[in-house]
Write an enzyme that holds these catalytic residues in place. Structure first.
Site, PDB file in Angstrom:
ATOM      1  N   LYS A 130     -11.259  18.498  11.573  1.00 20.84           N
ATOM      2  CA  LYS A 130     -12.056  18.467  10.333  1.00 20.84           C
ATOM      3  C   LYS A 130     -11.276  19.097   9.178  1.00 20.84           C
ATOM      4  CE  LYS A 130     -15.836  16.450  11.641  1.00 20.84           C
ATOM      5  NZ  LYS A 130     -16.433  16.867  12.874  1.00 20.84           N
ATOM      6  N   LYS A 174     -10.270   6.989  18.912  1.00 25.92           N
ATOM      7  CA  LYS A 174     -11.609   6.687  19.436  1.00 25.92           C
ATOM      8  C   LYS A 174     -12.498   5.980  18.412  1.00 25.92           C
ATOM      9  CE  LYS A 174     -14.083  10.823  18.069  1.00 25.92           C
ATOM     10  NZ  LYS A 174     -15.146  11.741  18.332  1.00 25.92           N
ATOM     11  N   LYS A 211     -17.798   7.495  13.794  1.00 30.18           N
ATOM     12  CA  LYS A 211     -18.513   7.181  12.553  1.00 30.18           C
ATOM     13  C   LYS A 211     -17.636   7.398  11.331  1.00 30.18           C
ATOM     14  CE  LYS A 211     -22.622   8.802  14.780  1.00 30.18           C
ATOM     15  NZ  LYS A 211     -23.179  10.090  15.195  1.00 30.18           N
TER      16      LYS A 211
HETATM   17  P1  TYM Z   1     -21.660  12.869  18.017  1.00 31.12           P
HETATM   18  O1  TYM Z   1     -22.843  12.602  17.161  1.00 31.12           O
HETATM   19  O2  TYM Z   1     -20.318  12.835  17.407  1.00 31.12           O
HETATM   20  O3  TYM Z   1     -21.655  11.892  19.226  1.00 31.12           O
HETATM   21  C1  TYM Z   1     -22.806  11.806  20.057  1.00 31.12           C
HETATM   22  C2  TYM Z   1     -22.420  11.525  21.485  1.00 31.12           C
HETATM   23  O4  TYM Z   1     -21.637  10.335  21.551  1.00 31.12           O
HETATM   24  C3  TYM Z   1     -20.414  10.604  22.206  1.00 31.12           C
HETATM   25  N1  TYM Z   1     -19.339   9.813  21.601  1.00 31.12           N
HETATM   26  C4  TYM Z   1     -18.456   9.105  22.312  1.00 31.12           C
HETATM   27  N2  TYM Z   1     -18.317   8.936  23.637  1.00 31.12           N
HETATM   28  C5  TYM Z   1     -17.323   8.139  24.050  1.00 31.12           C
HETATM   29  N3  TYM Z   1     -16.473   7.485  23.200  1.00 31.12           N
HETATM   30  C6  TYM Z   1     -16.587   7.632  21.873  1.00 31.12           C
HETATM   31  N4  TYM Z   1     -15.782   6.978  21.055  1.00 31.12           N
HETATM   32  C7  TYM Z   1     -17.613   8.481  21.366  1.00 31.12           C
HETATM   33  N5  TYM Z   1     -18.008   8.840  20.120  1.00 31.12           N
HETATM   34  C8  TYM Z   1     -19.061   9.663  20.295  1.00 31.12           C
HETATM   35  C9  TYM Z   1     -20.162  12.084  22.015  1.00 31.12           C
HETATM   36  O5  TYM Z   1     -19.318  12.590  23.020  1.00 31.12           O
HETATM   37  C10 TYM Z   1     -21.560  12.642  22.091  1.00 31.12           C
HETATM   38  O6  TYM Z   1     -21.933  12.819  23.430  1.00 31.12           O
HETATM   39  N6  TYM Z   1     -21.659  17.740  18.695  1.00 31.12           N
HETATM   40  C11 TYM Z   1     -22.292  16.537  19.114  1.00 31.12           C
HETATM   41  C12 TYM Z   1     -23.797  16.536  18.939  1.00 31.12           C
HETATM   42  C13 TYM Z   1     -24.450  17.681  19.583  1.00 31.12           C
HETATM   43  C14 TYM Z   1     -24.662  17.894  20.979  1.00 31.12           C
HETATM   44  C15 TYM Z   1     -25.337  19.128  21.090  1.00 31.12           C
HETATM   45  C16 TYM Z   1     -24.345  17.136  22.098  1.00 31.12           C
HETATM   46  C17 TYM Z   1     -24.977  18.752  18.935  1.00 31.12           C
HETATM   47  N7  TYM Z   1     -25.508  19.605  19.843  1.00 31.12           N
HETATM   48  C18 TYM Z   1     -25.701  19.634  22.337  1.00 31.12           C
HETATM   49  C19 TYM Z   1     -24.711  17.673  23.350  1.00 31.12           C
HETATM   50  C20 TYM Z   1     -25.373  18.882  23.447  1.00 31.12           C
HETATM   51  C21 TYM Z   1     -21.708  15.407  18.296  1.00 31.12           C
HETATM   52  O7  TYM Z   1     -21.210  15.572  17.224  1.00 31.12           O
HETATM   53  O8  TYM Z   1     -21.866  14.227  18.812  1.00 31.12           O
END
Ligand code: TYM
Length: 331
Positions: free
Chosen positions: A111, A194, A197
């Site tokens: 970031k 990967k 968004k």
């Molecule tokens: P976020 O919103 O970036 O993504 C949500 C979930 O999607 C998975 N993910 C992926 N998995 C495989 N390949 C990809 N290209 C890919 N892009 C996204 C992420 O691994 C995630 O599981 N920090 C987290 C949100 C969060 C969270 C939590 C998750 C906040 N608190 C507590 C679990 C437990 C996040 O930014 O995910």
């Protein structure tokens, strides 16, 4: 029965990475475990959305969760900011989260590199808030993609540190979970890295994309001039398309194109056409539900009220215990 927690940032539409990395695992677990799935709208504040965007994005994620198969009668779906206890636990955990370890987190370093003008304290302590989300329900399993592995490691560190400091075993160790043996990383369509968004519209296939949009995006995906030596190693861009095919297509289809590649007979046009059709088919059930659910305001608000209540009950219990452990006493 174990307690499961997972969340997704409310920064817009969900893509195939979110689906295969997290949601699909979660949907499979909801009938066997005590599951909480939430929309991380507090986390999304690190990028300063406008109030209108914040609301619209949270709603969109709720709709897409439900459309993807999360059943609000068995799992608890809630919105992070509706459970203010998480902010309290975040504060307590922050007291024992060290600057050095937070600065070393890969997500933070990424970031900082991408947005040098917006390095705020929320970004730095992002993993602490995530640990609070998980520990708030004393979860042991966390279905997430590969990119969240380090955050889970940090969560274990914070949980163990709390236990040590207060001579308790209150928090169990949570672990990242995937039904396959490995955590999943879904690649993007741009040939590098990967699906995400923040990597641009064309790089991600969204669950709400129309079949025409999916076809267009896939046909434009980066390839090369083709293999020249039998069984040669695939360059990253090509390997990424094969990894996507592994997620959405049948093993026979995957093998068919893999054999063609290895024999230097692959035609990328045919390969991408097949990949696009399999992506359209894989997302079809979700797409159909998105429109249906999005039009039903009463249903959405009923689901959220019910989920928020259940989540708060669990959160209040943990916070009462934690206050007691820390030593806050009533006068
Ligand atoms: P976020 O919103 O970036 O993504 C949500 C979930 O999607 C998975 N993910 C992926 N998995 C495989 N390949 C990809 N290209 C890919 N892009 C996204 C992420 O691994 C995630 O599981 N920090 C987290 C949100 C969060 C969270 C939590 C998750 C906040 N608190 C507590 C679990 C437990 C996040 O930014 O995910």
């Amino acid at each position: 029965m174990e307690t499961v927690v997972s969340g997704i940032r409310s920064t817009g539409k969900l893509h195939l990475g979110n689906y295969y990395g997290a949601i699909r695992n979660f949907v499979q677990m909801q009938h066997e475990h005590n599951c909480y799935f939430f929309i991380a709208d507090l986390h999304s504040l690190t990028t300063h959305p406008t109030p209108e965007d914040l609301y619209t994005n949270v709603r969109q994620v709720v709709v897409e969760y439900l459309a993807a198969g999360i059943d609000p009668d068995v799992a608890t779906i809630y919105i992070q900011s509706d459970v203010p206890e998480v902010a309290e636990l975040y504060l307590y955990l922050n007291m024992n989260a060290y600057l050095g370890e937070l600065e070393r987190a890969t997500s933070f370093k990424d970031k900082v590199r991408a947005n040098p003008d917006n390095i705020n304290a929320g970004l730095l302590t992002y993993p602490v808030l995530m640990a609070a989300d998980i520990l708030l329900h004393r979860a042991t399993k966390v279905p997430v993609g590969k990119d969240q592995e380090q955050h889970l490691e940090m969560t274990r560190t914070f949980a163990n540190r709390f236990n040590r400091m207060y001579k308790t075993e209150y928090f169990a160790e949570p672990h990242a979970f995937s039904f396959g043996k490995n955590l999943i990383k879904i690649p993007g369509l741009d040939g590098k890295g990967k699906m995400g968004k923040s990597e641009g519209e064309a790089n991600a296939v969204y669950l709400s994309d129309s079949p025409e949009t999916i076809r267009k995006k896939v046909m434009r995906a980066v390839t090369d001039s083709g293999p020249t030596t039998p069984n040669q190693q695939k360059p990253e861009a090509i390997q990424n398309l094969f990894t996507l095919m592994e997620a959405v297509s049948s093993p026979d289809t995957l093998k068919h194109f893999d054999d063609l590649y290895n024999a230097c007979e692959i035609r990328y046009g045919d390969f991408k056409k097949q990949l696009a059709e399999d992506m359209v088919a894989a997302t079809e059930p979700v797409r159909a539900h998105i429109h249906e659910i999005s039009n039903d305001n009463d249903y959405i608000s009923k689901v959220i009220h019910q989920g928020n209540e259940k989540a708060r009950e669990s959160a209040r219990k943990t916070i009462a215990d934690v206050r007691e452990i820390i030593g806050f006493r009533k006068f």
